[in-house]
Design a protein around this motif. Structure first.
Motif, short mmCIF file in Angstrom:
data_model
loop_
_atom_site.label_atom_id
_atom_site.label_comp_id
_atom_site.label_asym_id
_atom_site.label_seq_id
_atom_site.Cartn_x
_atom_site.Cartn_y
_atom_site.Cartn_z
N GLY A 62 45.73 40.21 -29.18
CA GLY A 62 44.44 40.62 -28.66
C GLY A 62 44.15 42.10 -28.84
O GLY A 62 43.32 42.65 -28.13
N THR A 64 42.52 45.40 -30.24
CA THR A 64 41.17 45.68 -30.71
C THR A 64 41.26 46.60 -31.90
O THR A 64 41.93 47.63 -31.85
CB THR A 64 40.33 46.33 -29.60
OG1 THR A 64 40.30 45.43 -28.48
CG2 THR A 64 38.91 46.58 -30.06
N THR A 68 36.13 48.22 -34.58
CA THR A 68 35.28 47.62 -33.56
C THR A 68 34.75 48.70 -32.63
O THR A 68 33.56 48.71 -32.29
CB THR A 68 36.06 46.56 -32.76
OG1 THR A 68 36.50 45.54 -33.66
CG2 THR A 68 35.20 45.93 -31.67
N HIS A 84 29.76 41.46 -29.55
CA HIS A 84 30.22 40.56 -28.49
C HIS A 84 31.47 41.16 -27.87
O HIS A 84 32.23 41.85 -28.55
CB HIS A 84 30.63 39.20 -29.09
CG HIS A 84 29.50 38.28 -29.34
ND1 HIS A 84 29.10 37.32 -28.45
CD2 HIS A 84 28.67 38.16 -30.41
CE1 HIS A 84 28.09 36.65 -28.96
NE2 HIS A 84 27.81 37.14 -30.15
N GLY A 86 34.14 39.74 -27.45
CA GLY A 86 35.27 39.23 -28.22
C GLY A 86 35.54 40.02 -29.48
O GLY A 86 36.56 39.81 -30.13
N ASP A 90 34.17 37.44 -33.39
CA ASP A 90 33.30 36.63 -32.53
C ASP A 90 31.82 36.93 -32.79
O ASP A 90 30.98 36.04 -32.70
CB ASP A 90 33.61 36.89 -31.05
CG ASP A 90 34.87 36.22 -30.59
OD1 ASP A 90 35.43 35.39 -31.35
OD2 ASP A 90 35.32 36.50 -29.46
N HIS A 91 31.52 38.17 -33.10
CA HIS A 91 30.13 38.57 -33.29
C HIS A 91 29.55 38.08 -34.63
O HIS A 91 28.44 37.56 -34.67
CB HIS A 91 30.01 40.09 -33.22
CG HIS A 91 28.61 40.60 -33.25
ND1 HIS A 91 27.82 40.64 -32.12
CD2 HIS A 91 27.86 41.09 -34.25
CE1 HIS A 91 26.63 41.12 -32.44
NE2 HIS A 91 26.64 41.41 -33.73
N THR A 94 32.45 33.72 -35.90
CA THR A 94 32.55 32.53 -35.06
C THR A 94 31.16 32.12 -34.59
O THR A 94 30.44 32.90 -33.98
CB THR A 94 33.47 32.79 -33.85
OG1 THR A 94 34.73 33.25 -34.33
CG2 THR A 94 33.67 31.53 -33.04
N GLU A 100 32.21 27.36 -33.61
CA GLU A 100 33.19 27.91 -32.66
C GLU A 100 34.35 26.95 -32.42
O GLU A 100 35.50 27.37 -32.29
CB GLU A 100 32.50 28.23 -31.34
CG GLU A 100 33.37 28.98 -30.38
CD GLU A 100 32.61 29.45 -29.15
OE1 GLU A 100 33.28 29.81 -28.18
OE2 GLU A 100 31.37 29.48 -29.17
#
Length: 139
Positions: A62, A64, A68, A84, A86, A90-91, A94, A100
């Motif tokens: 996880g 980052t 980002t 997002h 996430g 995710d932005h 996904t 998703e």
């Protein structure tokens, strides 16, 4: 002479955010396909290993990605919505590139592609070593 206005400052932040997004996409493509470069240039394996390990850390642990943070900061400074919570994948990917509910499948497929590229590196190295040994024996 005119002072730079709010629009020009925002434009600079937008350009920075877009550059971070392009760098992100480039990183993802390199993680996915960079191992195949080592088929031609075996030394390319090591930078790819480092990038793939970092990408795995992002997915599994996880972490980052610093890109980002850069993109989020620049988008917000430009007056735009950030990514997002996430993160980048995710932005942009996904739910956009793949549904998703297929995230795990996509992650497994990425792992398979990377493993195949590394397997090809090993095979090429073994084959080139065998050829060198045969050529030495035939001298």
């Amino acid at each position: 002479m005119r002072k730079p206005g709010r629009y020009s400052r925002n434009m600079g932040y937008r350009v920075l955010a877009d550059a971070a997004a392009v760098a992100h996409f480039s990183f993802l493509v390199y993680v996915l396909l960079g191992g195949f470069l080592a088929w031609k240039w075996p030394r390319a394996f090591w930078p790819h290993l480092a990038c793939a390990a970092y990408g795995l850390g992002i997915v599994v642990i996880g972490w980052t990605c610093p890109l980002t943070y850069v993109e989020n900061w620049a988008r917000m400074r430009a007056g735009e919505a950030g990514l997002h919570p996430g993160g980048f994948i995710d932005h942009y990917l996904t739910g956009v590139i793949y549904p998703e509910q297929h995230l795990l499948l996509v992650q497994v497929l990425v792992g398979v592609v990377v493993a195949v590229s590394w397997g090809g590196v090993v095979l090429r190295l073994v084959n080139s070593r065998s050829r060198r040994e045969r050529s030495v024996l035939h001298r």
